[in-house]
Design an enzyme around this catalytic site. Structure first.
Site, short mmCIF file in Angstrom:
data_model
loop_
_atom_site.label_atom_id
_atom_site.label_comp_id
_atom_site.label_asym_id
_atom_site.label_seq_id
_atom_site.Cartn_x
_atom_site.Cartn_y
_atom_site.Cartn_z
CG HIS A 9 -4.36 -11.65 -1.29
ND1 HIS A 9 -4.66 -11.03 -2.56
CD2 HIS A 9 -4.16 -10.30 -0.69
CE1 HIS A 9 -4.84 -9.76 -2.32
NE2 HIS A 9 -4.30 -9.23 -1.51
CB SER A 13 3.65 7.85 -0.16
OG SER A 13 3.46 6.47 -0.63
CG ASP A 21 7.61 7.95 -1.10
OD1 ASP A 21 6.57 7.06 -0.75
OD2 ASP A 21 7.19 8.58 -1.92
CB THR A 64 5.21 7.92 -4.84
OG1 THR A 64 5.08 7.27 -3.50
CG2 THR A 64 4.33 9.39 -4.74
CG HIS A 78 -2.04 -0.99 1.17
ND1 HIS A 78 -3.08 -1.20 1.92
CD2 HIS A 78 -2.22 -2.05 0.09
CE1 HIS A 78 -3.73 -2.08 1.67
NE2 HIS A 78 -3.43 -2.60 0.59
#
Ligand code: HEM
Length: 691
Positions: free
Chosen positions: A444, A275, A273, A269, A202
């Protein structure tokens, strides 16, 4: 042989008109489809179509909507020109270089190309400007890269037929046959490996979907509903599972022709980083910063108990939880919209927010008043990003890929105080479609049907008074995070690293995901099957079959099902594949990859290891701000960052007192005995940041 500029202009005008007069009119929250064409309005949907809306976390941002409209126009232009008397081919059209076409496919739309504080450069929120030549590389709203040309039906319709032209097996049927709920736990590693895997996913990928209303039987081309075979015992009384197609992405002009086959977006992005902690735009980052740094939830004077700021009415986070929660328990806000998807994930978001705050407070004490609040924030964000990269490449990936693939794709971190000399500005750090749509969904298979919780005295199981959480009841349900009696995020995080193992990597997936995904407490008959969705998503994106990817990933292309045996040694699995798919070339990538046996010392099989390895190679080599690059940190600071671990972050930010040094492994593994948080555990010394 390419169309003239005049032909192109005419085709663009016609396509725009066709799209404007489309059958469906979108208003603020609904799509009306009428007999008479009307002027279409493209407005971002601001409310869920219904509570428990599966697509609420996959909404297109206004910027994506604008760009995908260009892509839709380009698709129509290509279609019209292919149907023109000249019968241009897609191959010819994909080579077209023309101002009118380039205007539609350019997606360089940066808020800022450089972010400076006190003369020092920091990452921008949306990743723009990281690459000094191609400023958009790795930034938000980029088209995913292709390793193999996509295979679609007519007019970029999903891939629904096999080599012999007959229908592929239905995704839900494949899921029932291949991805049954047969549980086998892996006793060497912990469930944290699964959870950090999702958290990392994610951080780098999110493919947005169309806002079409896909009721069963809908003929909207943006719907690709999953048919439920007759007599399916798990979805009785339902004929389909709603599935909306990913929106099309216009390729960037300089990245090759933009009128080729359909591409899809990565909306976030692709740099590692952090995010998902800080958000994707300057505004999001600013809102969050004031939310979590200045006013965290439920502080009660104890910084180790801070919770993420709460969702506010009708914001995207509240919307994602609509139907799953009540008015009392509010969902959380974080850098990624999927933060509330399960309590393990929200707990990790909470942990990283606390780590940011811990570091920011310390930096402030060390350097105030020399550093103002902005400098403190950006320096703390930089350290959190570096820690993320260290944990992902230093601790997580070696377990997923094993030593051979770590070496092959140059993923091993350098010696503690040595810089990485491998930055290469010609490497595009963007996400591969096959990585996002299949390979990195390997996680998963590792999900458990419950989240264990452990109280503070967890080394002694008799002291554990906390109850496990059933996965099926946990989606977008914030009550567990807010339940202080049961230990809130702290006891969930302890559950992830304690007795609980992850599910083994194999073709089996727990029923919490294949029968009860996003089951809606308020509305009957809403739930999904994640395995079927993964298969359907692969076909939606036109992913070629597993066999084609085997070849691309250095294996041989298997002529027959039995030739898969070196990688898929289980005869029953091969038989099932043969019964489902008429041709070995038709096997879906997700299904074939999940059936492979693990590579030595790793979790995934060779095809997924190759796809994941290559992706993380590009993310590291193509990042100008990679934490080990010269100029990012001093050699001594780098050494400190490399000492830190997820274990130390857990010790510093929760009420946990004892922990194993490598939390991805069970404490029973050699050399991984639990130690007291206050004693042996190596930790980064922030005093090296005193200026
Ligand atoms: C309880 C655990 C999890 C749940 C409920 C969950 C659920 C989902 C859902 C609903 C999607 C969207 C599917 C689609 O519409 O195509 C998705 C996508 C994805 N998942 Fe998971 N997942 C879980 C764990 C994981 C783990 C452990 C990993 C990796 C280690 C992972 C990797 C991914 C990736 C790479 C995608 C595609 C991302 C995107 O484009 O948005 N997930 N997952």
């Amino acid at each position: 042989h390419v169309p003239t500029e005049e032909q192109l202009q005419e085709a663009v005008a016609m396509a725009t008109k066709e799209l404007d007069n489309a059958h469906c009119v979108r208003t603020d929250n609904k799509v009306f489809c009428e007999e008479e064409p009307k002027q279409a309005k493209v407005v971002p949907v601001t409310h869920s179509e219904s509570p428990c809306d599966m697509t609420a976390t996959r909404r297109s941002t206004p910027k994506t909507i604008k760009l995908s409209r260009s892509a839709a126009i380009l698709e129509k232009v290509a279609k019209n020109l292919m149907n023109s008397p000249e019968h241009f081919t897609l191959e010819q059209l994909s080579k077209v270089e023309s101002p009118i076409i380039n205007k539609l496919c350019v997606s360089i739309d940066c808020e800022e190309l450089q972010h400076m504080e006190d003369g020092k450069e920091f990452r921008t929120a949306d990743g723009c400007g990281n690459n000094e030549d191609k400023s958009w590389w790795g930034s938000t709203q980029q088209c995913m890269k292709r390793l193999l040309e996509p295979q679609y039906g007519n007019d970029n319709a999903p891939r629904t037929t096999g080599l012999d032209g007959k229908s592929l097996p239905k995704a839900r049927h494949v899921s029932r046959v291949m991805h049954e709920d047969l549980r086998k736990s892996n006793h060497e590693t912990s469930l944290m490996l699964m959870q950090f895997g999702q958290f990392t996913s994610h951080e780098i990928t999110m493919s947005p979907v169309s806002d079409a209303t896909c009721s069963c039987g809908s003929s909207d081309p943006q719907c690709f509903n999953i048919e439920i075979p007759h007599g399916d015992p798990d979805f009785r009384g339902r004929t389909c599972l709603k599935f909306t197609r990913s929106v099309p992405c216009p390729k960037v002009e300089n990245d090759g022709g933009c009128m080729g086959p359909r591409q899809q977006f990565d909306q976030i992005t692709s740099f590692l980083d952090a995010s998902n902690v800080y958000g994707l735009t300057k505004k999001d980052m600013d809102d969050l910063r004031h939310g979590f740094l200045l006013t965290p939830r439920s502080n009660s004077g104890n910084s180790k108990k801070e919770l993420l700021p709460e969702a506010v009415d009708n914001d995207k986070f509240a919307m994602s939880c609509e139907g799953f929660t009540d008015d009392v328990h509010k969902c959380s806000r974080a850098g990624d919209i999927r933060a509330n998807e399960n309590p393990g994930l929200t707990s990790l978001h909470t942990l990283f927010m606390r780590e940011h705050n811990r570091i920011a407070r310390k930096l402030n004490t060390l350097n105030s008043p020399k550093w103002g609040p902005d400098r403190v924030f950006f320096e703390a964000r930089k350290i959190v990003g570096a820690l993320f990269q260290k944990i992902a490449y230093g601790d997580y990936l070696p377990l997923v890929l094993g030593p051979d693939f770590m070496t092959k794709f140059v993923l091993t971190l350098t010696q503690p105080d040595k810089y990485f000399q491998g930055y290469d500005k010609t490497v595009n750090p963007g996400i591969y479609n096959a990585f996002n749509t299949a390979a990195n969904r390997f996680g998963h298979s590792m999900v458990q049907n419950e989240f264990d919780r452990y109280s503070k005295g967890f080394p002694d199981a008799r002291l554990n008074s906390q109850h496990p959480i059933n996965l099926a009841f946990s989606f977008f349900n914030p009550s567990y995070i807010l339940d202080d009696d049961q230990g809130g995020p702290d006891s969930i995080l302890r559950g992830l690293i304690t007795a609980q193992s992850r599910q083994d990597f194999d073709r089996f997936i727990v029923s919490g995901l294949t029968k009860h995904l996003f089951e809606c407490p308020k509305i009957p008959n809403i739930s999904f099957d994640l395995a079927a969705i993964n298969i359907q998503r692969g076909r939606d994106h036109g992913l070629p079959g597993y066999n084609a990817f085997r070849e691309k990933c250095g294996l041989h292309r298997a002529p027959r099902f039995d030739d898969l045996s070196p990688e898929i040694p289980d005869a029953t699995t091969r038989e099932k594949l043969q019964t489902l798919y008429r041709d070995v070339d038709d096997i879906d990538l997700f299904v074939g990859g999940l059936a492979e046996k693990s590579v030595p010392g790793g979790i995934v099989g060779p095809t997924f290891a190759y796809l994941i390895g290559m992706q993380f190679h590009d993310i590291r080599k193509g990042d100008r701000f990679w934490f080990e690059n010269p100029g990012q940190f001093s050699e001594d600071q780098l050494k400190e960052i490399k000492k830190h671990s997820l274990a130390s972050i857990l010790c510093d930010n929760t009420d946990t007192t004892d922990i194993q040094p490598n939390v991805f492994l069970q404490h029973t593994q050699p050399g991984n005995d639990r130690v007291k948080c206050t004693e042996i555990l190596p930790k980064m010394d922030l005093s090296l940041w005193k200026e």
